[in-house]
Design a protein around this motif. Structure first.
Motif, PDB file in Angstrom:
ATOM      1  N   PRO A  47       0.807  -1.225   0.000  1.00 11.42           N
ATOM      2  CA  PRO A  47       0.000   0.000   0.000  1.00 11.42           C
ATOM      3  C   PRO A  47       0.836   1.268   0.000  1.00 11.42           C
ATOM      4  O   PRO A  47       0.340   2.327  -0.356  1.00 11.42           O
ATOM      5  CB  PRO A  47      -0.824  -0.113   1.280  1.00 11.42           C
ATOM      6  N   THR A  48       2.119   1.175   0.385  1.00  7.69           N
ATOM      7  CA  THR A  48       2.943   2.384   0.389  1.00  7.69           C
ATOM      8  C   THR A  48       3.451   2.739  -1.005  1.00  7.69           C
ATOM      9  O   THR A  48       4.225   3.677  -1.144  1.00  7.69           O
ATOM     10  CB  THR A  48       4.137   2.215   1.339  1.00  7.69           C
ATOM     11  N   ASN A  49       3.055   2.001  -2.059  1.00  7.22           N
ATOM     12  CA  ASN A  49       3.415   2.465  -3.396  1.00  7.22           C
ATOM     13  C   ASN A  49       2.401   3.470  -3.928  1.00  7.22           C
ATOM     14  O   ASN A  49       2.411   3.810  -5.092  1.00  7.22           O
ATOM     15  CB  ASN A  49       3.561   1.290  -4.367  1.00  7.22           C
ATOM     16  N   ASP A  50       1.509   3.931  -3.036  1.00 10.79           N
ATOM     17  CA  ASP A  50       0.525   4.953  -3.393  1.00 10.79           C
ATOM     18  C   ASP A  50       0.866   6.211  -2.611  1.00 10.79           C
ATOM     19  O   ASP A  50       0.978   6.186  -1.386  1.00 10.79           O
ATOM     20  CB  ASP A  50      -0.875   4.460  -3.028  1.00 10.79           C
ATOM     21  N   ILE A  51       1.074   7.325  -3.331  1.00 14.91           N
ATOM     22  CA  ILE A  51       1.535   8.530  -2.628  1.00 14.91           C
ATOM     23  C   ILE A  51       0.447   9.104  -1.720  1.00 14.91           C
ATOM     24  O   ILE A  51       0.747   9.828  -0.767  1.00 14.91           O
ATOM     25  CB  ILE A  51       2.037   9.591  -3.634  1.00 14.91           C
ATOM     26  N   ASN A  52      -0.812   8.736  -1.948  1.00 15.83           N
ATOM     27  CA  ASN A  52      -1.870   9.265  -1.086  1.00 15.83           C
ATOM     28  C   ASN A  52      -1.717   8.768   0.342  1.00 15.83           C
ATOM     29  O   ASN A  52      -1.917   9.516   1.301  1.00 15.83           O
ATOM     30  CB  ASN A  52      -3.236   8.850  -1.634  1.00 15.83           C
ATOM     31  N   LEU A  53      -1.338   7.482   0.489  1.00 20.01           N
ATOM     32  CA  LEU A  53      -1.178   6.909   1.837  1.00 20.01           C
ATOM     33  C   LEU A  53       0.005   7.542   2.554  1.00 20.01           C
ATOM     34  O   LEU A  53      -0.100   7.962   3.714  1.00 20.01           O
ATOM     35  CB  LEU A  53      -0.995   5.403   1.724  1.00 20.01           C
ATOM     36  N   THR A  54       1.163   7.640   1.862  1.00 19.84           N
ATOM     37  CA  THR A  54       2.346   8.191   2.529  1.00 19.84           C
ATOM     38  C   THR A  54       2.150   9.669   2.843  1.00 19.84           C
ATOM     39  O   THR A  54       2.607  10.147   3.886  1.00 19.84           O
ATOM     40  CB  THR A  54       3.580   7.986   1.644  1.00 19.84           C
ATOM     41  N   ALA A  55       1.445  10.389   1.957  1.00 29.56           N
ATOM     42  CA  ALA A  55       1.193  11.805   2.224  1.00 29.56           C
ATOM     43  C   ALA A  55       0.280  11.962   3.427  1.00 29.56           C
ATOM     44  O   ALA A  55       0.473  12.868   4.252  1.00 29.56           O
ATOM     45  CB  ALA A  55       0.576  12.466   0.999  1.00 29.56           C
ATOM     46  N   ALA A  56      -0.697  11.058   3.574  1.00 30.65           N
ATOM     47  CA  ALA A  56      -1.578  11.133   4.741  1.00 30.65           C
ATOM     48  C   ALA A  56      -0.789  10.907   6.020  1.00 30.65           C
ATOM     49  O   ALA A  56      -0.968  11.631   7.014  1.00 30.65           O
ATOM     50  CB  ALA A  56      -2.687  10.094   4.612  1.00 30.65           C
ATOM     51  N   MET A  57       0.140   9.928   6.002  1.00 30.54           N
ATOM     52  CA  MET A  57       0.945   9.677   7.203  1.00 30.54           C
ATOM     53  C   MET A  57       1.851  10.867   7.500  1.00 30.54           C
ATOM     54  O   MET A  57       2.032  11.249   8.661  1.00 30.54           O
ATOM     55  CB  MET A  57       1.776   8.409   7.013  1.00 30.54           C
ATOM     56  N   ALA A  58       2.414  11.483   6.443  1.00 30.08           N
ATOM     57  CA  ALA A  58       3.293  12.632   6.658  1.00 30.08           C
ATOM     58  C   ALA A  58       2.517  13.804   7.244  1.00 30.08           C
ATOM     59  O   ALA A  58       3.025  14.530   8.111  1.00 30.08           O
ATOM     60  CB  ALA A  58       3.953  13.035   5.345  1.00 30.08           C
ATOM     61  N   ILE A  59       1.249  13.989   6.817  1.00 30.08           N
ATOM     62  CA  ILE A  59       0.450  15.092   7.349  1.00 30.08           C
ATOM     63  C   ILE A  59       0.072  14.819   8.798  1.00 30.08           C
ATOM     64  O   ILE A  59       0.032  15.740   9.629  1.00 30.08           O
ATOM     65  CB  ILE A  59      -0.775  15.324   6.438  1.00 30.08           C
ATOM     66  N   ILE A  60      -0.164  13.543   9.134  1.00 31.44           N
ATOM     67  CA  ILE A  60      -0.412  13.202  10.540  1.00 31.44           C
ATOM     68  C   ILE A  60       0.798  13.583  11.389  1.00 31.44           C
ATOM     69  O   ILE A  60       0.665  14.184  12.466  1.00 31.44           O
ATOM     70  CB  ILE A  60      -0.729  11.700  10.673  1.00 31.44           C
ATOM     71  N   VAL A  61       2.007  13.268  10.883  1.00 32.29           N
ATOM     72  CA  VAL A  61       3.232  13.614  11.618  1.00 32.29           C
ATOM     73  C   VAL A  61       3.351  15.128  11.773  1.00 32.29           C
ATOM     74  O   VAL A  61       3.680  15.636  12.850  1.00 32.29           O
ATOM     75  CB  VAL A  61       4.461  13.030  10.896  1.00 32.29           C
TER      76      VAL A  61
END
Lengths: 79, 230
Positions: free
Chosen positions: B112-126
Motif C-alpha cells: 500500500p505504500t506504493n501509493d503517494i496518497n497513503l504516505t502523504a496522509a501519514m506525513a500530514i499526521i506527523v
C-alpha cells in the motif's frame, strides 16, 4: 509551433537527463558515507555495528535524492 | 503499479478512490492489530517467546526516543511505534505474491505504500502531531523565538520547513517502494525467476530501512519541536 511528437521526444530526453544527474548526487553521497564508515571502522573496529546502522540511515537519506529525480523522470515519461 | 480506481460521485464532485490501496492497507492494519492482541494477551513476569520479541521491539522505540527527545519522551511511543510497525508490514507486503489475484480495470495488489496518497496522509499526521506538541510545549514561542531580525528569518525558514518536511517524508517512502517495484518488474523482463530474486531480497532490507528512516525523522521533528533550543 512544436508538434506533440517532438514534445514527447524531448520529455523522454529530459527524463533521462533528470535521472542521470540525480543519480550523480546520490552516488557521491553514498560514496562519502561509505568513506566515513571505513574511516571510523579502521580507527575503532569495535564501533562497527553501531556505525553501520548510522551508515544505512545516511545512505537511505542520500539515496532519497535520486528517488526524487526518479519521480520527476517518471512524471516526464507520461508526457 | 496500476491502481484499481473507483470514482465516487459526491454531490457533483468526482472523487477517485484507489481501492487496491485501501484493501492492502486494511490487511496491513489487521496484521498489526492481531500481532498486538496476541503479544499482549497473556502477559507474565517471566516472558514467553512472543512477549520477549515484542518487549525487545518496544525497547528499541524507548531507546531511540530517550536519545533524541529531551523531556517527557515516553508519551510519543504510541504514534512512533504504530507508524513503524504499520510501515514495516506495508512495505513487506509488496514482496508477497499478491499479483496473482487479478483485479478488474487492470489494477494489481501490491504494497500500500506504493501509493503517494497513503504516505502523504501519514506525513500530514506527523506534521499535525509535531506542531501540536510544539505549541503545547512552548506556546507561541514555537513560531517566533525572539523578536529580532534573526528570529523573524528563522521563523520564516521554519514556516517553509512545515511544508517541505511532510513533502520529503511522503515522497521518500513512496519513491523507494515504487522504484523497487519497477526495478523488480524490469528484472523480470530481463531474466525471469533468477534476476528478480536478489533485488527482492534487497527490497526486504529497504522495507526495514525506510520504516526506520520515517520513524527516526518523526522522532527528530518531535524532538526539535519540543526541545529547549533548535
Amino acid at each position: 509551433m512544436v508538434d506533440t511528437a517532438t514534445i514527447s521526444q524531448m520529455a523522454h530526453l529530459g527524463a533521462g537527463i533528470a535521472i542521470g544527474f540525480g543519480a550523480v548526487g546520490a552516488g557521491l553521497g553514498i560514496g562519502f558515507a561509505t568513506k566515513g564508515l571505513m574511516d571510523a571502522v579502521s580507527r575503532q573496529p569495535e564501533v562497527a555495528g553501531k556505525a553501520f546502522g548510522f551508515f544505512l540511515l545516511g545512505a537511505a537519506l542520500s539515496e532519497a535524492c535520486a528517488l526524487y529525480a526518479f519521480v520527476i523522470a517518471f512524471l516526464l515519461l507520461d508526457k | 503499479m496500476e491502481h484499481w480506481i473507483y470514482t465516487l460521485n459526491l454531490g457533483g464532485h468526482a472523487i477517485s478512490i484507489n481501492l487496491d490501496t485501501i484493501f492492502t492497507m486494511w490487511f496491513a492494519m489487521a496484521v498489526v492489530i492481531i500481532f498486538g492482541i496476541l503479544a499482549t494477551r497473556n502477559l507474565s513476569l517471566v516472558p514467553g517467546k512472543l512477549q520477549a520479541v515484542s518487549e525487545s521491539i518496544m525497547k528499541f522505540f524507548y531507546g531511540t526516543l530517550d536519545t533524541m527527545v529531551e523531556n517527557d519522551n515516553r508519551k510519543h511511543v504510541p504514534l512512533v511505534a504504530s507508524l513503524f510497525l504499520f510501515i514495516v508490514t506495508a512495505n513487506l507486503m509488496g514482496q508477497l505474491p499478491l499479483r496473482i489475484i487479478h483485479l478488474k480495470n487492470g489494477g494489481e495488489l501490491a504494497s500500500p505504500t506504493n501509493d503517494i496518497n497513503l504516505t502523504a496522509a501519514m506525513a500530514i499526521i506527523v506534521l499535525i502531531y509535531y506542531v501540536f506538541m510544539g505549541i503545547r510545549a512552548k506556546g507561541p514561542k514555537f513560531f517566533l523565538h525572539e523578536l529580532s531580525f534573526t528570529g523573524i528569518v528563522m521563523a520564516l525558514v521554519e514556516l517553509l520547513e512545515m511544508f517541505t518536511r511532510p513533502l520529503s517524508l511522503a515522497i521518500r517512502l513512496f519513491a523507494n517502494i515504487f522504484a523497487g517495484e519497477i526495478l523488480v518488474s524490469i528484472a523480470l523482463g530481463g531474466l525471469a525467476y533468477f534476476l528478480p530474486l536478489p533485488i527482492m531480497l534487497f527490497e526486504i532490507l529497504v522495507a526495514f530501512i525506510q520504516a526506520t528512516v520515517f520513524m527516526m525523522l518523526t522522532i527528530a521533528y518531535i524532538g526539535s519541536a519540543t526541545g529547549e533550543e533548535h
